[in-house]
Design a protein around this motif. Sequence first.
Motif, PDB file in Angstrom:
ATOM      1  N   GLU A   1      15.374  61.039  71.241  1.00 29.00           N
ATOM      2  CA  GLU A   1      15.821  62.254  71.927  1.00 29.00           C
ATOM      3  C   GLU A   1      16.982  62.069  72.907  1.00 29.00           C
ATOM      4  O   GLU A   1      17.556  63.067  73.336  1.00 29.00           O
ATOM      5  CB  GLU A   1      14.644  62.879  72.690  1.00 29.00           C
ATOM      6  N   THR A   2      17.291  60.836  73.295  1.00 27.10           N
ATOM      7  CA  THR A   2      18.289  60.629  74.355  1.00 27.10           C
ATOM      8  C   THR A   2      19.242  59.489  74.015  1.00 27.10           C
ATOM      9  O   THR A   2      18.993  58.710  73.087  1.00 27.10           O
ATOM     10  CB  THR A   2      17.611  60.290  75.708  1.00 27.10           C
ATOM     11  N   ALA A   3      20.262  59.364  74.822  1.00 26.32           N
ATOM     12  CA  ALA A   3      21.198  58.241  74.709  1.00 26.32           C
ATOM     13  C   ALA A   3      20.959  57.195  75.790  1.00 26.32           C
ATOM     14  O   ALA A   3      21.779  56.298  75.972  1.00 26.32           O
ATOM     15  CB  ALA A   3      22.637  58.756  74.792  1.00 26.32           C
ATOM     16  N   VAL A   4      19.832  57.259  76.492  1.00 26.80           N
ATOM     17  CA  VAL A   4      19.609  56.285  77.565  1.00 26.80           C
ATOM     18  C   VAL A   4      19.344  54.883  77.031  1.00 26.80           C
ATOM     19  O   VAL A   4      19.513  53.906  77.745  1.00 26.80           O
ATOM     20  CB  VAL A   4      18.491  56.703  78.551  1.00 26.80           C
ATOM     21  N   THR A   5      18.916  54.766  75.773  1.00 23.56           N
ATOM     22  CA  THR A   5      18.828  53.477  75.104  1.00 23.56           C
ATOM     23  C   THR A   5      19.685  53.554  73.848  1.00 23.56           C
ATOM     24  O   THR A   5      19.818  54.613  73.245  1.00 23.56           O
ATOM     25  CB  THR A   5      17.380  53.108  74.738  1.00 23.56           C
ATOM     26  N   PHE A   6      20.259  52.432  73.478  1.00 24.02           N
ATOM     27  CA  PHE A   6      21.112  52.423  72.296  1.00 24.02           C
ATOM     28  C   PHE A   6      20.366  52.011  71.033  1.00 24.02           C
ATOM     29  O   PHE A   6      20.979  51.792  69.997  1.00 24.02           O
ATOM     30  CB  PHE A   6      22.344  51.554  72.518  1.00 24.02           C
ATOM     31  N   ASP A   7      19.057  51.886  71.095  1.00 26.08           N
ATOM     32  CA  ASP A   7      18.299  51.819  69.850  1.00 26.08           C
ATOM     33  C   ASP A   7      18.429  53.187  69.198  1.00 26.08           C
ATOM     34  O   ASP A   7      18.474  54.215  69.888  1.00 26.08           O
ATOM     35  CB  ASP A   7      16.829  51.483  70.124  1.00 26.08           C
ATOM     36  N   VAL A   8      18.494  53.206  67.873  1.00 21.55           N
ATOM     37  CA  VAL A   8      18.738  54.480  67.184  1.00 21.55           C
ATOM     38  C   VAL A   8      17.626  54.891  66.232  1.00 21.55           C
ATOM     39  O   VAL A   8      17.644  56.003  65.719  1.00 21.55           O
ATOM     40  CB  VAL A   8      20.093  54.471  66.435  1.00 21.55           C
TER      41      VAL A   8
ATOM     42  N   PHE B   1      24.317  59.631  68.312  1.00 23.37           N
ATOM     43  CA  PHE B   1      24.403  61.084  68.182  1.00 23.37           C
ATOM     44  C   PHE B   1      25.838  61.555  67.920  1.00 23.37           C
ATOM     45  O   PHE B   1      26.268  62.592  68.406  1.00 23.37           O
ATOM     46  CB  PHE B   1      23.841  61.787  69.418  1.00 23.37           C
ATOM     47  N   GLY B   2      26.587  60.755  67.171  1.00 25.47           N
ATOM     48  CA  GLY B   2      27.925  61.154  66.761  1.00 25.47           C
ATOM     49  C   GLY B   2      28.992  61.078  67.835  1.00 25.47           C
ATOM     50  O   GLY B   2      30.068  61.651  67.667  1.00 25.47           O
ATOM     51  N   ARG B   3      28.718  60.355  68.926  1.00 23.99           N
ATOM     52  CA  ARG B   3      29.749  60.205  69.959  1.00 23.99           C
ATOM     53  C   ARG B   3      29.626  58.838  70.620  1.00 23.99           C
ATOM     54  O   ARG B   3      28.630  58.146  70.452  1.00 23.99           O
ATOM     55  CB  ARG B   3      29.656  61.309  71.010  1.00 23.99           C
TER      56      ARG B   3
END
Length: 194
Positions: A26-33, A152-154
Amino acid sequence: MGVRIRAGGEDDLEELTRIYNHYVVETAVTFDVEAFTVDQRRPWLLAHPDSGPHRLLVAEEGGKLLGYATSSAFLPKPAYATSVETSVYVAPEHVGRGVGGLLYAALFDVLEHEDVHVALAGITVPNEASQRLHERFGFRLVGSFEQVGRKFGRFWDVAWFQRALAACHTQSSVPPSSSTSPRPGSSASADNRS
């Protein structure tokens, strides 16, 4: 019943994985995808024993896990052994209750008795709540890496915060035969840090 802070363990792994996966998905706080399975998270759990500089603390109330904080190896080379990377993750349904602050207070109390000189935290920006939390615990901004993570595409920037810890032993972990500076005529490569 109040919030209890304790060491995390195997019995917590399913809930720890659920909490972390929320931030992965749900977030970008971790870079695991991609979300983790409990078995995939087990090596992470085992890297945080009940003693030493790499810890896992959990906040619990009424038998429910509210969140967790960790101190982990910053980088694998031996000279980094007295530096840790810290993080805190709060279950989404408990954000805003002060759980992160309780966890960090307990974590830094523990780390004051370990051979840790510096705590570092990488914060994906923007994340004002995390920046405020770290500043409250004595971290200061030391630099930023621009557009180093794609999710998330950025592309996302990461701000690095650092805090000194008082109790670090001053004995060097570098063998006596090693030099602490490059030899004449040698140059440090760009990947010396990792």
